[in-house]
Enzyme design. Structure first.
Site, PDB file in Angstrom:
ATOM      1  N   ALA A  15       0.824  -1.217   0.000  1.00  0.00           N
ATOM      2  CA  ALA A  15       0.000   0.000   0.000  1.00  0.00           C
ATOM      3  C   ALA A  15       0.852   1.258   0.000  1.00  0.00           C
ATOM      4  O   ALA A  15       0.488   2.274   0.595  1.00  0.00           O
ATOM      5  CB  ALA A  15      -0.935  -0.005   1.212  1.00  0.00           C
ATOM      6  N   PHE A  18       2.600   3.295  -5.302  1.00  0.00           N
ATOM      7  CA  PHE A  18       2.202   2.544  -6.495  1.00  0.00           C
ATOM      8  C   PHE A  18       1.021   1.629  -6.192  1.00  0.00           C
ATOM      9  O   PHE A  18       0.064   1.525  -6.970  1.00  0.00           O
ATOM     10  CB  PHE A  18       3.397   1.744  -7.014  1.00  0.00           C
ATOM     11  CG  PHE A  18       3.325   1.407  -8.485  1.00  0.00           C
ATOM     12  CD1 PHE A  18       2.272   1.820  -9.287  1.00  0.00           C
ATOM     13  CD2 PHE A  18       4.336   0.657  -9.079  1.00  0.00           C
ATOM     14  CE1 PHE A  18       2.208   1.505 -10.640  1.00  0.00           C
ATOM     15  CE2 PHE A  18       4.298   0.331 -10.429  1.00  0.00           C
ATOM     16  CZ  PHE A  18       3.228   0.760 -11.207  1.00  0.00           C
ATOM     17  N   LYS A 195      17.495   0.656 -14.632  1.00  0.00           N
ATOM     18  CA  LYS A 195      17.255   2.080 -14.924  1.00  0.00           C
ATOM     19  C   LYS A 195      17.364   2.933 -13.677  1.00  0.00           C
ATOM     20  O   LYS A 195      17.704   4.118 -13.752  1.00  0.00           O
ATOM     21  CB  LYS A 195      15.897   2.255 -15.613  1.00  0.00           C
ATOM     22  CG  LYS A 195      14.700   1.687 -14.856  1.00  0.00           C
ATOM     23  CD  LYS A 195      14.010   2.681 -13.969  1.00  0.00           C
ATOM     24  CE  LYS A 195      12.884   2.068 -13.184  1.00  0.00           C
ATOM     25  NZ  LYS A 195      12.155   3.057 -12.372  1.00  0.00           N
ATOM     26  N   SER A 258      11.078  11.168  -9.594  1.00  0.00           N
ATOM     27  CA  SER A 258      12.019  10.051  -9.468  1.00  0.00           C
ATOM     28  C   SER A 258      12.771  10.091  -8.147  1.00  0.00           C
ATOM     29  O   SER A 258      13.595  10.983  -7.912  1.00  0.00           O
ATOM     30  CB  SER A 258      13.023  10.071 -10.626  1.00  0.00           C
ATOM     31  OG  SER A 258      14.062   9.148 -10.403  1.00  0.00           O
ATOM     32  N   VAL A 284      12.397   4.326  -0.450  1.00  0.00           N
ATOM     33  CA  VAL A 284      13.514   3.438  -0.760  1.00  0.00           C
ATOM     34  C   VAL A 284      14.195   3.880  -2.053  1.00  0.00           C
ATOM     35  O   VAL A 284      13.531   4.123  -3.057  1.00  0.00           O
ATOM     36  CB  VAL A 284      13.021   1.973  -0.910  1.00  0.00           C
ATOM     37  CG1 VAL A 284      14.184   1.047  -1.263  1.00  0.00           C
ATOM     38  CG2 VAL A 284      12.342   1.512   0.374  1.00  0.00           C
TER      39      VAL A 284
END
Length: 337
Positions: A15, A18, A195, A258, A284
């Site tokens: 949760a 995303f 990435k 980002s 994170v």
């Protein structure tokens, strides 16, 4: 194709931002959603207020059933969506392994590497729940902040079983989110993990004031590293050139959302460690945790990864930013490939 059961709930495990956005998207499409929350207080708040107090608190989660008990989240579910931080993916898989059937479709939206074993998240999940043919991975330029307000986006979902990939394509696609099918879960997984490392490099470059040209060079040469690594592991060039590769790399390296890029900028300006930054921002930095396993994988496959190697030296403070730039620019001149 595996069919969608409109009467059965979809279990979303995680949760965070995303997971919250995906839960909202599924509710907008009319699906029942069971959302597993790590924090019981968050689950209680979502059930009482229809809002997640910890992530995307403006997102309307009306109709979402939240719980902090994994078994309750996956009970009688038609499929499972794992969207925890990468370090918690194996625990999530362990939690559902004995509760769901051996045929229940599972898709991993988390991006990174299993830190305990250095495996792709796909391989780590399959090791715990079995039946690789029902496990898919989804990746693309998908910032949760934008998805949660219905901004246009797309992604690639990949599975060794095309029927399962098509199931998740139809489940998750809607008027503003377009999903494409792939049979290259390895390539999609590696693009999603790699990435983030390149995004840290781009953030450091911006923070150091090196300019847009330098960032563009890093994105392009970073893509070359991702392609080399993916192909060495059995992934496809076409995957790297698609939404899971170029698409996600571009968004992650250039977006204000980002977290990896933001960390890179903070590192350049303050020299802050990953641990301190994560504590400060309650997020994170996936690229920092994926870095060592990716470099180890590159070494095993004989793949040269100079940008990733230099990010490691920077974060370990083995070199200064100026020394890192000089080291990359001073490499032997060669053909573009």
């Amino acid at each position: 194709m595996t069919s969608i059961d409109a009467s059965a709930p979809v279990a979303v495990i995680g949760a965070g931002s995303f997971g919250t956005a995906v839960s909202w998207m599924l509710r907008q499409s009319g699906y029942e959603v069971n959302l597993w929350c790590y924090d019981p207080d968050d689950a209680r708040a979502i059930n009482e207020t229809a809002h997640n107090p910890s992530f995307l608190s403006d997102c309307d989660l009306a109709g979402v059933r939240a719980t902090s008990v994994v078994a309750e989240a996956v009970k009688n579910c038609q499929s499972v969506i794992i969207v925890t931080p990468s370090f918690a993916v194996v625990d999530a898989a362990l939690g559902i392994a004995d509760v769901i059937s051996s045929e229940t479709p599972v898709v991993i939206l988390s991006k990174g590497i299993d830190l305990s074993g250095g495996k792709l998240l796909l391989d780590a999940v399959v090791e715990e729940i079995g039946n690789r043919d029902r496990v898919a991975v989804l990746s693309g330029p998908n910032h949760a902040e934008e998805l949660s307000r219905g901004a246009y986006a797309g992604a690639t979902v990949a599975c060794s079983n095309e029927s399962v990939a098509e199931y998740f394509q139809n489940l998750i696609s809607n008027d503003f989110f377009r999903v494409y099918v792939s049979n290259d879960p390895v390539g999609v997984s590696l693009c999603g993990a790699s990435k983030n490392v390149i995004a840290i490099a781009c953030g450091i470059t911006r923070g150091a004031g090196f300019g847009d040209n330098a960032v563009s060079v890093l994105i392009t040469r970073g893509l070359a590293e991702i392609v080399r690594l993916a192909e060495a592991c059995g992934g496809k060039l076409s995957t790297c050139m698609g939404l899971a590769g170029v698409g996600d790399l571009n968004a992650t390296c250039n977006s204000l959302h980002s977290r990896n890029g933001m960390y890179g900028e903070a590192f350049a300006r303050e020299g802050v460690s990953v641990e301190d930054y994560e504590k400060r921002r309650h997020m994170v930095v996936e690229g920092a945790h994926a870095l060592e396993p990716l470099l180890r994988l590159g070494h095993e496959k004989g793949v040269e990864l100079p940008i990733m190697e230099m990010v490691k030296k920077l974060l370990n403070k083995d070199v200064t930013i100026e020394e890192a730039a000089a080291g990359l620019m001073g490499r032997e001149l060669t053909k573009e490939r």
